[in-house]
Scaffold this motif. Sequence first.
Motif, PDB file in Angstrom:
ATOM      1  N   ALA A  59     -12.966 -10.221  -1.856  1.00 51.10           N
ATOM      2  CA  ALA A  59     -13.735  -8.481  -3.348  1.00 51.10           C
ATOM      3  C   ALA A  59     -12.881  -8.439  -4.238  1.00 51.10           C
ATOM      4  O   ALA A  59     -12.101  -8.929  -4.327  1.00 51.10           O
ATOM      5  CB  ALA A  59     -14.063  -7.422  -2.304  1.00 51.10           C
ATOM      6  N   ARG A  60     -13.431  -7.728  -4.747  1.00 53.54           N
ATOM      7  CA  ARG A  60     -12.732  -7.092  -6.308  1.00 53.54           C
ATOM      8  C   ARG A  60     -11.506  -6.152  -6.564  1.00 53.54           C
ATOM      9  O   ARG A  60     -12.383  -5.652  -4.928  1.00 53.54           O
ATOM     10  CB  ARG A  60     -14.317  -6.839  -7.282  1.00 53.54           C
ATOM     11  CG  ARG A  60     -15.348  -8.345  -7.442  1.00 53.54           C
ATOM     12  CD  ARG A  60     -15.733  -7.311  -9.294  1.00 53.54           C
ATOM     13  NE  ARG A  60     -15.042  -6.839  -9.654  1.00 53.54           N
ATOM     14  CZ  ARG A  60     -14.884  -7.275 -11.051  1.00 53.54           C
ATOM     15  NH1 ARG A  60     -16.493  -7.733 -11.700  1.00 53.54           N
ATOM     16  NH2 ARG A  60     -14.814  -6.420 -12.039  1.00 53.54           N
TER      17      ARG A  60
ATOM     18  N   VAL B 137     -12.253  -6.614   0.958  1.00 55.31           N
ATOM     19  CA  VAL B 137     -12.391  -7.069   2.335  1.00 55.31           C
ATOM     20  C   VAL B 137     -11.543  -8.307   2.226  1.00 55.31           C
ATOM     21  O   VAL B 137     -11.056  -9.083   1.230  1.00 55.31           O
ATOM     22  CB  VAL B 137     -13.413  -7.220   1.429  1.00 55.31           C
ATOM     23  CG1 VAL B 137     -14.015  -7.973   3.219  1.00 55.31           C
ATOM     24  CG2 VAL B 137     -14.542  -6.337   1.589  1.00 55.31           C
ATOM     25  N   SER B 138     -10.642  -8.648   3.523  1.00 56.03           N
ATOM     26  CA  SER B 138     -10.252  -9.888   3.519  1.00 56.03           C
ATOM     27  C   SER B 138     -10.668 -10.432   4.835  1.00 56.03           C
ATOM     28  O   SER B 138     -11.172  -9.615   5.182  1.00 56.03           O
ATOM     29  CB  SER B 138      -8.333  -9.273   4.096  1.00 56.03           C
ATOM     30  OG  SER B 138      -8.039  -8.275   4.652  1.00 56.03           O
ATOM     31  N   LEU B 139     -10.742 -11.890   4.615  1.00 59.85           N
ATOM     32  CA  LEU B 139     -10.950 -12.808   5.529  1.00 59.85           C
ATOM     33  C   LEU B 139      -9.931 -12.168   7.113  1.00 59.85           C
ATOM     34  O   LEU B 139      -8.942 -12.503   6.619  1.00 59.85           O
ATOM     35  CB  LEU B 139     -11.324 -13.884   5.155  1.00 59.85           C
ATOM     36  CG  LEU B 139     -11.775 -13.820   4.311  1.00 59.85           C
ATOM     37  CD1 LEU B 139     -11.546 -15.661   3.605  1.00 59.85           C
ATOM     38  CD2 LEU B 139     -12.720 -14.444   4.566  1.00 59.85           C
TER      39      LEU B 139
ATOM     40  N   PRO C 228      -1.243 -12.297  -6.062  1.00 56.09           N
ATOM     41  CA  PRO C 228      -0.502 -13.672  -5.773  1.00 56.09           C
ATOM     42  C   PRO C 228      -1.877 -14.450  -5.063  1.00 56.09           C
ATOM     43  O   PRO C 228      -2.515 -14.811  -4.762  1.00 56.09           O
ATOM     44  CB  PRO C 228      -0.044 -13.356  -4.352  1.00 56.09           C
ATOM     45  CG  PRO C 228       0.798 -12.098  -4.643  1.00 56.09           C
ATOM     46  CD  PRO C 228      -0.957 -11.161  -4.672  1.00 56.09           C
ATOM     47  N   GLU C 229      -1.231 -16.199  -5.883  1.00 52.56           N
ATOM     48  CA  GLU C 229      -2.436 -16.891  -6.185  1.00 52.56           C
ATOM     49  C   GLU C 229      -2.347 -17.356  -4.578  1.00 52.56           C
ATOM     50  O   GLU C 229      -3.386 -18.004  -4.306  1.00 52.56           O
ATOM     51  CB  GLU C 229      -1.373 -18.491  -6.787  1.00 52.56           C
ATOM     52  CG  GLU C 229      -2.577 -19.503  -6.895  1.00 52.56           C
ATOM     53  CD  GLU C 229      -3.435 -18.366  -7.309  1.00 52.56           C
ATOM     54  OE1 GLU C 229      -5.445 -19.858  -7.215  1.00 52.56           O
ATOM     55  OE2 GLU C 229      -4.027 -17.756  -8.687  1.00 52.56           O
ATOM     56  N   SER C 230      -1.399 -17.745  -3.584  1.00 57.53           N
ATOM     57  CA  SER C 230      -1.550 -17.881  -2.344  1.00 57.53           C
ATOM     58  C   SER C 230      -2.466 -16.413  -1.778  1.00 57.53           C
ATOM     59  O   SER C 230      -2.997 -17.246  -0.652  1.00 57.53           O
ATOM     60  CB  SER C 230      -0.336 -17.471  -1.586  1.00 57.53           C
ATOM     61  OG  SER C 230       0.502 -16.736  -1.686  1.00 57.53           O
ATOM     62  N   LEU C 231      -2.640 -15.540  -2.053  1.00 60.75           N
ATOM     63  CA  LEU C 231      -3.564 -14.561  -1.084  1.00 60.75           C
ATOM     64  C   LEU C 231      -4.889 -14.653  -2.008  1.00 60.75           C
ATOM     65  O   LEU C 231      -5.954 -13.602  -1.156  1.00 60.75           O
ATOM     66  CB  LEU C 231      -2.455 -13.639  -1.159  1.00 60.75           C
ATOM     67  CG  LEU C 231      -1.444 -13.356  -1.001  1.00 60.75           C
ATOM     68  CD1 LEU C 231      -0.696 -11.648  -1.032  1.00 60.75           C
ATOM     69  CD2 LEU C 231      -1.434 -13.438   0.711  1.00 60.75           C
ATOM     70  N   ARG C 232      -5.142 -15.271  -3.148  1.00 61.86           N
ATOM     71  CA  ARG C 232      -6.575 -15.199  -3.144  1.00 61.86           C
ATOM     72  C   ARG C 232      -7.413 -15.915  -2.621  1.00 61.86           C
ATOM     73  O   ARG C 232      -8.306 -15.455  -2.587  1.00 61.86           O
ATOM     74  CB  ARG C 232      -6.262 -15.444  -4.899  1.00 61.86           C
ATOM     75  CG  ARG C 232      -5.905 -14.186  -5.675  1.00 61.86           C
ATOM     76  CD  ARG C 232      -5.570 -15.870  -7.247  1.00 61.86           C
ATOM     77  NE  ARG C 232      -4.973 -14.717  -8.312  1.00 61.86           N
ATOM     78  CZ  ARG C 232      -4.619 -14.711  -9.453  1.00 61.86           C
ATOM     79  NH1 ARG C 232      -5.875 -15.696 -10.082  1.00 61.86           N
ATOM     80  NH2 ARG C 232      -4.010 -14.115 -10.311  1.00 61.86           N
ATOM     81  N   PRO C 233      -7.159 -17.218  -1.376  1.00 58.24           N
ATOM     82  CA  PRO C 233      -8.894 -17.128  -0.499  1.00 58.24           C
ATOM     83  C   PRO C 233      -8.308 -15.797  -0.061  1.00 58.24           C
ATOM     84  O   PRO C 233      -9.882 -16.419   0.980  1.00 58.24           O
ATOM     85  CB  PRO C 233      -7.894 -18.769  -0.703  1.00 58.24           C
ATOM     86  CG  PRO C 233      -6.933 -18.815  -1.976  1.00 58.24           C
ATOM     87  CD  PRO C 233      -5.939 -17.692  -1.986  1.00 58.24           C
TER      88      PRO C 233
END
Length: 111
Positions: free
Chosen positions: A88-89, A98-100, A79-84
Amino acid sequence: MNSTLAHDRSLRLFQFLQAFTQLKVKPQRTSDHDTLLWFYSLPQEPEIQSVARRASQDTTPEVWLSVRKPKVLAHPELPESLRPWVTARLDDSSKLPVSLSQRFSHGHRAG
């Protein structure tokens, strides 16, 4: 003619000895590294066809086991809200995404 008879007898003697030694040696059909897998223990999936699960048992088929490669479904879009938050691909299933843990936005100022 005498040498032909002797040759024939010696040839038959060696053939007899070869056949006799093969009687004492049992063929190895399995090893310690082999694994036994029963047809009935295979998963019941459309991609797996086995002789044990055929409707008609009248004849023996040429193919006893057939396993087709399953169709791999595409991963869902992020979802667009989670992309930032994901750096990682996501198209490589051998690697974890990999998530921040936190993210700073330069566009917003606390006030």
